[in-house]
Enzyme design. Structure first.
Site: not given
Ligand SMILES: NC(=O)c1ccc[n+]([C@@H]2O[C@H](COP(=O)([O-])OP(=O)(O)OC[C@H]3O[C@@H](n4cnc5c(N)ncnc54)[C@H](O)[C@@H]3O)[C@@H](O)[C@H]2O)c1
Length: 257
Positions: A153, A57
């Protein structure tokens, strides 16, 4: 009939966690779902009858190719879920400029590049639906309130929150709605990183850190990926036709106090 019948969705970072759950939920509601990640989530696409592609991305060129691919292979785009993201839990003085830049490249520039690239395609089909087209950006509770050792973050997710509102105003005339979701700590690989960060910072074991993290949510648990997927399905559907520029908080009460 599902709530997203006939829609075409793109979910970034869909190999696992929240992105995977959103993709599955949107497909279950009748959407054709294109999933991307650093490596193509092909198995997931096969399971949900969707399309898969490798996409970073942070790459402008990858975005241009992904939009061409959607036009050719899926026939357009109605829903963009900017989900791909990185987490960073480190004291400011231990954070390098390169770490800050990488975090913002994925969490902020990725959302900007995706939104900019997708607008023409979203606008084409927006008149088809009562609720127009929908962009959903994954922010966080960390985009609403600060947390020690996560200031970088916080900055990235705060940027997503206000980028969303500016986009909502700019794109309303094209009937493209833009909303953010603000999850509490969700039980994914990233949620586990939060637990490990707390364990490291407070010197407690993994189990104790996990219950400390859970107890930050008044409802007493971390969230599940389905909690966020349900919110995303709603925001994508005509049921949210009058919602744009909003921040949907799904956090078990974390930020209510
Ligand atoms: N899990 C939480 O507690 C939480 C809380 C608030 C917000 N979020 C947000 O929700 C979203 C998803 O979180 P998650 O917990 O599923 O995270 P995760 O780490 O389990 O999954 C994130 C995915 O993004 C992909 N990714 C990372 N860099 C990338 C890039 N440059 N191009 C394409 N793909 C890329 C990774 O390969 C991974 O599959 C994120 O934006 C995160 O910041 C998560």
């Amino acid at each position: 009939m599902g709530n997203l019948e006939g829609r075409i969705a793109l979910v970034t970072g869909a190999s696992r966690g929240i992105g995977e759950a959103v993709a599955r939920a949107m497909a279950a509601e009748g959407a054709t779902v294109a999933v991307t990640d650093l490596a193509a989530p092909s198995e997931l696409a096969d399971e949900i009858g969707g399309l898969a592609r490798a996409q970073d991305v942070t790459s402008e060129e990858d975005w241009a190719q992904t939009i061409d691919w959607l036009r050719e292979e899926a026939g357009g785009l109605d829903i963009l879920v900017n989900n791909a993201g990185l987490f960073l839990m480190k004291p400011i003085t231990e954070t390098s400029l390169a770490e800050w830049q990488r975090l913002h490249a994925v969490n902020v520039e990725g959302v900007f590049l995706g939104t900019r690239a997708a607008i023409p395609l979203l606008a084409e089909r927006a008149p088809k639906w009562k609720g127009g087209a929908s962009i959903i950006n994954l922010s966080s509770i960390a985009g609403l309130v600060g947390s020690a050792n996560a200031a970088c973050y916080n900055a990235s997710k705060g940027a997503v929150r206000l980028f969303t509102k500016g986009c909502a105003l700019e794109l309303a005339p094209q009937r493209i709605r833009v909303n953010s979701i603000h999850p509490g700590v969700i039980d994914t690989a990233m949620g586990q990183e939060v637990v490990e960060g707390v364990s490291h910072a407070s010197g407690v074991g993994a189990n104790e850190a996990r219950s400390q993290v859970a107890s930050l949510h008044p409802l007493g648990t971390m969230g599940e990926t389905s909690d966020i997927a349900n919110a995303a399905v709603y925001l994508a559907s005509d049921k949210a036709a009058f919602m744009t520029g909003s921040e949907m908080v799904v956090d078990g009460g974390f930020t209510a106090g």
